[in-house]
Design an enzyme around this catalytic site. Structure first.
Site, mmCIF file in Angstrom:
data_model
loop_
_atom_site.group_PDB
_atom_site.id
_atom_site.type_symbol
_atom_site.label_atom_id
_atom_site.label_comp_id
_atom_site.label_asym_id
_atom_site.label_seq_id
_atom_site.Cartn_x
_atom_site.Cartn_y
_atom_site.Cartn_z
ATOM 1 N N SER A 107 0.881 -1.098 0.090
ATOM 2 C CA SER A 107 -0.001 -0.035 0.120
ATOM 3 C C SER A 107 0.850 1.167 -0.160
ATOM 4 O O SER A 107 2.058 1.309 0.684
ATOM 5 C CB SER A 107 -0.954 -0.040 1.319
ATOM 6 O OG SER A 107 -1.607 1.161 1.491
ATOM 7 N N TYR A 129 -2.544 5.198 -5.060
ATOM 8 C CA TYR A 129 -3.734 6.046 -4.926
ATOM 9 C C TYR A 129 -3.646 7.322 -5.826
ATOM 10 O O TYR A 129 -2.657 7.866 -5.954
ATOM 11 C CB TYR A 129 -4.095 6.371 -3.424
ATOM 12 C CG TYR A 129 -4.583 5.230 -2.677
ATOM 13 C CD1 TYR A 129 -5.909 4.800 -2.719
ATOM 14 C CD2 TYR A 129 -3.837 4.633 -1.635
ATOM 15 C CE1 TYR A 129 -6.603 3.828 -1.969
ATOM 16 C CE2 TYR A 129 -4.331 3.559 -1.093
ATOM 17 C CZ TYR A 129 -5.623 2.864 -1.010
ATOM 18 O OH TYR A 129 -5.931 1.928 -0.548
ATOM 19 N N THR A 155 -5.826 1.909 -7.160
ATOM 20 C CA THR A 155 -6.944 1.936 -6.377
ATOM 21 C C THR A 155 -7.857 2.953 -6.383
ATOM 22 O O THR A 155 -7.392 4.295 -5.797
ATOM 23 C CB THR A 155 -6.750 1.246 -4.903
ATOM 24 O OG1 THR A 155 -5.897 0.176 -4.843
ATOM 25 C CG2 THR A 155 -7.800 1.205 -4.297
ATOM 26 N N LYS A 253 -8.200 -1.678 -9.439
ATOM 27 C CA LYS A 253 -8.733 -2.346 -8.394
ATOM 28 C C LYS A 253 -10.186 -1.719 -7.985
ATOM 29 O O LYS A 253 -10.017 -0.398 -7.858
ATOM 30 C CB LYS A 253 -7.912 -2.650 -7.127
ATOM 31 C CG LYS A 253 -8.456 -3.247 -5.758
ATOM 32 C CD LYS A 253 -7.163 -3.484 -4.844
ATOM 33 C CE LYS A 253 -7.610 -4.127 -3.654
ATOM 34 N NZ LYS A 253 -8.726 -3.455 -2.769
ATOM 35 N N HIS A 277 -13.488 -2.873 -1.754
ATOM 36 C CA HIS A 277 -12.505 -2.228 -0.889
ATOM 37 C C HIS A 277 -12.825 -3.059 0.474
ATOM 38 O O HIS A 277 -12.940 -2.592 1.550
ATOM 39 C CB HIS A 277 -12.787 -0.884 -0.786
ATOM 40 C CG HIS A 277 -11.452 -0.073 -0.387
ATOM 41 N ND1 HIS A 277 -10.904 0.928 -1.260
ATOM 42 C CD2 HIS A 277 -10.630 -0.089 0.777
ATOM 43 C CE1 HIS A 277 -9.731 1.175 -0.736
ATOM 44 N NE2 HIS A 277 -9.570 0.776 0.529
#
Length: 421
Positions: A107, A129, A155, A253, A277
């Site tokens: 992440s 992100y 994402t 995603k 999510h």
């Protein structure tokens, strides 16, 4: 206590025993009333198997590929944010995944730098992100590329839902003396968790080192989170821009709709992950496994299809692969393993899933995981959710009993009259 456990459910029980209340609460939290997080796991129980009584009984092969990476089983690590469940955090998870021959997802909000994680597992995908300016995003991609990330996970599925019915977990913005005093009753009640950090010589890291830009210090988790919330959401041209800038495999995603899946193909992504999510996005979204079959059918072989959400046992993995997924991504399951026993606990979870996959393959008399298909699964009427199906596809491909939603929002048998207007 024997450090080995035989089910993911037992890993969760041990995690609950060992973690401070707020830390454990962050692992199980879902948005609002938790309808989606519950459905993610419960939906798998509605699916059955159609086993054969005789057939091949040789050694089963679980290997496959995801975004060009050879993996030993159709399970990879899903990226999750700051992992305060264990001082080794994402590095321990990466080592466990490497030891079991699978890939790591890291992440942007991880507690360990990407360079350390890739050193532990070269098959690491970096989760990006849409946060900050395009220059900021380009810089983070460049760092990930330089570190050796083998792919990108973009994402976008986030609505910043608030107001969990059972209360949101209390997560501090920083660990100063006042905060430590506030959390002391929780941490002192969990001496094993506390002792791990004492032995490591460090407090839980609440910064996001992979969000740092240039020589600036790593922002705190909430600072990074706030920047993300304040960044206008991207459009499909932005997705195509990320694909072009990365110049390598990109997974999108959070896809739950057919029209989004088809736009993702047009944008040039290499893979999509059918995901809500983990129930932390818009509550009331169907379980990801309910959307999988229609999405997999819609994109065919144009992109790889993965799934995350609700995986708790090897049989769940087999159901997902049979219904069209190349592999699954696990999140909470490995975090519970990490909390229960560090790196060995994550390896334990992966071994549990591998064993369950093997048992299901044996019962179905399949020698390769890549041989699974929908004929191996019993799918009850009304199980599937076909969201955002273009009108030209609905009438020809989607049965009314599947609970589909057309582009105009009509469902089931009511959709046909709406299309005729």
């Amino acid at each position: 206590m024997n450090p080995w456990f035989e089910t993911v459910a037992e890993a969760q029980r041990r995690a609950k025993k060992q973690l401070p209340k707020s830390v454990y609460g962050a692992l199980i939290a879902g948005s609002e009333r938790g309808q989606t997080i519950d459905d993610n796991a419960a939906a798998f129980t509605e699916l059955g198997f159609a086993p054969h009584v005789a057939g091949p009984i040789g050694e089963r092969d679980q290997s496959t590929t995801v975004l060009g990476q050879q993996i030993s089983m159709p399970v990879i690590i899903s990226p999750t944010g700051v992992q305060a469940v264990h001082p080794d955090g994402e590095v321990a998870v990466a080592r466990a995944a490497a030891a079991r021959g699978t890939a790591m997802g890291l992440s942007s909000f991880a507690s360990k730098p990407i360079e350390e994680v890739i050193a532990a597992n070269p098959s690491t995908f970096f989760q990006l992100y849409w946060c900050g300016s395009k220059d900021d995003i380009t810089a983070r991609m460049a760092r990930a590329k330089a570190a050796g990330a083998v792919g990108l996970i973009l994402t976008l599925d986030w609505s910043f839902s608030h107001g969990r019915d059972w209360g949101s977990p209390l997560i501090p913005e920083k660990l100063d003396l006042r905060t430590m005093m506030t959390f002391a009753p929780q941490t002192l009640a969990k001496p094993r968790w506390l002792s791990r950090y004492v032995r490591s010589g460090a407090l839980p890291d609440l910064t996001a080192p992979n969000m740092a830009l240039g020589d600036a210090p790593a922002p705190g988790f909430f600072g990074a989170y706030g920047e993300w919330m304040g960044t206008p959401p991207p459009d499909w041209d932005d997705v195509a821009w990320v694909v072009e800038q990365w110049d390598g495999p990109v997974m999108l995603k959070g896809v739950m709709r057919v029209d989004d899946a088809l736009r993702a193909v047009d944008a040039g992504v290499s893979a999509i992950s059918v995901s809500n999510h983990g129930g932390n996005n818009l509550d009331g979204t169907p379980a990801s496994i309910r959307a999988l079959p229609v999405l997999a059918d819609a994109v065919g072989t144009q992109v790889e299809v993965l799934l995350d959400g609700g995986i708790r046992r090897g049989s769940d993995v087999v159901k997902a692969v049979a219904l069209g997924a190349r592999a699954v991504m696990i999140g909470r399951a490995y975090l519970w393993g990490l909390a229960a026993n560090g790196q060995a606990g994550v390896e334990n979870v992966l071994d549990i899933l591998r064993g369950g996959i093997d048992s299901a393959l044996l019962g179905l008399r399949k020698t390769k995981v890549t041989d699974l298909d929908c004929g191996d699964i019993v799918v009850p009427d009304g199980f599937e959710r076909a969201l955002g199906v273009p009108e030209t596809r609905v009438a020809s491909a989607i049965p009314a009993s599947s609970g589909e939603v057309s582009a105009n929002g009509a469902t089931g048998a009511a959709a046909e009259p709406a299309r005729s207007n």
